[in-house]
Motif scaffolding. Structure first.
Motif, short mmCIF file in Angstrom:
data_model
loop_
_atom_site.label_atom_id
_atom_site.label_comp_id
_atom_site.label_asym_id
_atom_site.label_seq_id
_atom_site.Cartn_x
_atom_site.Cartn_y
_atom_site.Cartn_z
N ALA A 243 -4.88 2.14 -6.13
CA ALA A 243 -3.84 2.97 -6.75
C ALA A 243 -3.44 2.44 -8.12
N ARG A 244 -3.47 1.12 -8.29
CA ARG A 244 -3.09 0.51 -9.57
C ARG A 244 -4.09 0.83 -10.68
N LYS A 245 -5.35 1.10 -10.30
CA LYS A 245 -6.42 1.30 -11.29
C LYS A 245 -6.69 2.76 -11.61
N HIS A 246 -6.00 3.68 -10.91
CA HIS A 246 -6.31 5.10 -11.10
C HIS A 246 -5.04 5.92 -11.30
N THR A 247 -5.23 7.06 -11.92
CA THR A 247 -4.11 7.97 -12.14
C THR A 247 -3.76 8.65 -10.82
N LEU B 241 -12.96 5.03 3.61
CA LEU B 241 -13.45 3.70 3.25
C LEU B 241 -13.32 3.51 1.74
N PHE B 242 -12.52 2.52 1.34
CA PHE B 242 -12.37 2.22 -0.08
C PHE B 242 -13.57 1.41 -0.57
N PRO B 243 -13.82 1.42 -1.87
CA PRO B 243 -14.93 0.61 -2.43
C PRO B 243 -14.74 -0.87 -2.09
N ASP B 244 -15.82 -1.65 -2.22
CA ASP B 244 -15.77 -3.08 -1.92
C ASP B 244 -14.63 -3.77 -2.67
N ASN B 245 -13.95 -4.66 -1.95
CA ASN B 245 -12.85 -5.47 -2.52
C ASN B 245 -11.66 -4.64 -2.98
N GLU B 246 -11.54 -3.43 -2.46
CA GLU B 246 -10.41 -2.57 -2.81
C GLU B 246 -9.60 -2.23 -1.55
N ASP C 183 0.85 -1.20 0.00
CA ASP C 183 0.00 0.00 0.00
C ASP C 183 0.88 1.25 0.00
N VAL C 184 1.94 1.22 0.80
CA VAL C 184 2.87 2.34 0.86
C VAL C 184 3.56 2.54 -0.48
N VAL C 185 4.03 1.44 -1.06
CA VAL C 185 4.76 1.50 -2.34
C VAL C 185 3.88 2.10 -3.43
#
Length: 217
Positions: free
Chosen positions: A111-115, A100-105, A33-35
């Motif tokens: 971070a991998r899915k967004h700019t 709170l992140f979306p379900d299963n995130e 998560d930090v990386v």
């Protein structure tokens, strides 16, 4: 003897200057998560490396800021861990926000899915103080059940009771009153009971310590 997870925070040596600069620390559970957050230009972030938050780790954070935003997983285990961490942080006099992140995130996968801009904007838009976070989650669970609503109200007041600063405690009590639609006087009365019981328990504990010490001499 060489390495104890509960006494260190992953990434602190790289994040501490940015934590001071922004006067805020993002706290996550996993090293990845930090990386990933760092790669998305969020560098004031540290991790507990998958362990429950400890007082030693909180003391490390307090060296650099009193403002902490928890970015734990959005599943039931993550929410439970968030509640526990909130209580520990408040008890040590820190100011706490949650996200709170979306379900299963989690921070890594999100971070991998967004700019970079999308990720930073999500944090800025969705971070909430702990009262709003906890109230919304517990209200969704209690729905219209009066017994469950009474229990959740007591749960939230017990969390507020952990805050050492009187003015901050009263400010959160007022917010709680509005969110739950419960008179502030009722919440204040319940808070007074909790604080009184807490004081009584502390006094009893100290008395037992003194008695034990006297017998050992």
């Amino acid at each position: 003897m060489i390495y104890s997870k509960g006494k260190v925070l992953f990434g602190l040596h790289l994040a501490k200057n940015e934590i001071v600069k922004q006067d805020e620390c993002f706290l996550v559970e996993g090293n990845m998560d930090v990386v990933m957050m760092s790669q998305n230009a969020v560098t004031n972030v540290v991790a507990t490396s998958g362990t429950a938050l400890t007082e030693d780790q909180i003391r490390l954070i307090k060296r650099y800021t009193k403002n902490v935003t928890l970015l734990y997983d959005g599943d039931s285990a993550g929410i439970k861990a968030t509640f526990k961490a909130v209580n520990l942080l408040l008890e040590q006099g820190l100011h706490v926000k949650t996200l709170l992140f979306p379900d299963n995130e989690d921070p890594d996968s999100f971070a991998r899915k967004h700019t970079q801009d999308e990720f930073k904007d999500f944090i800025k838009t969705n971070a909430q103080n702990f009262i709003i976070y906890k109230t919304n989650l517990l209200l969704a669970e209690a729905q219209n059940d009066p017994i469950k609503r009474a229990d959740l109200t007591r749960d939230i007041i017990e969390t507020i009771a952990l805050i050492p600063d009187l003015l901050e405690r009263n400010a959160y009590l007022q917010q709680c009153s509005k969110l739950l639609n419960v008179k502030e006087e009722i919440l204040s009365s319940e808070l007074a009971k909790i604080l009184k019981n807490k004081t009584t328990k502390e006094a009893f504990k100290q008395e037992n310590i003194q008695q034990t010490y006297s017998k050992s001499r």
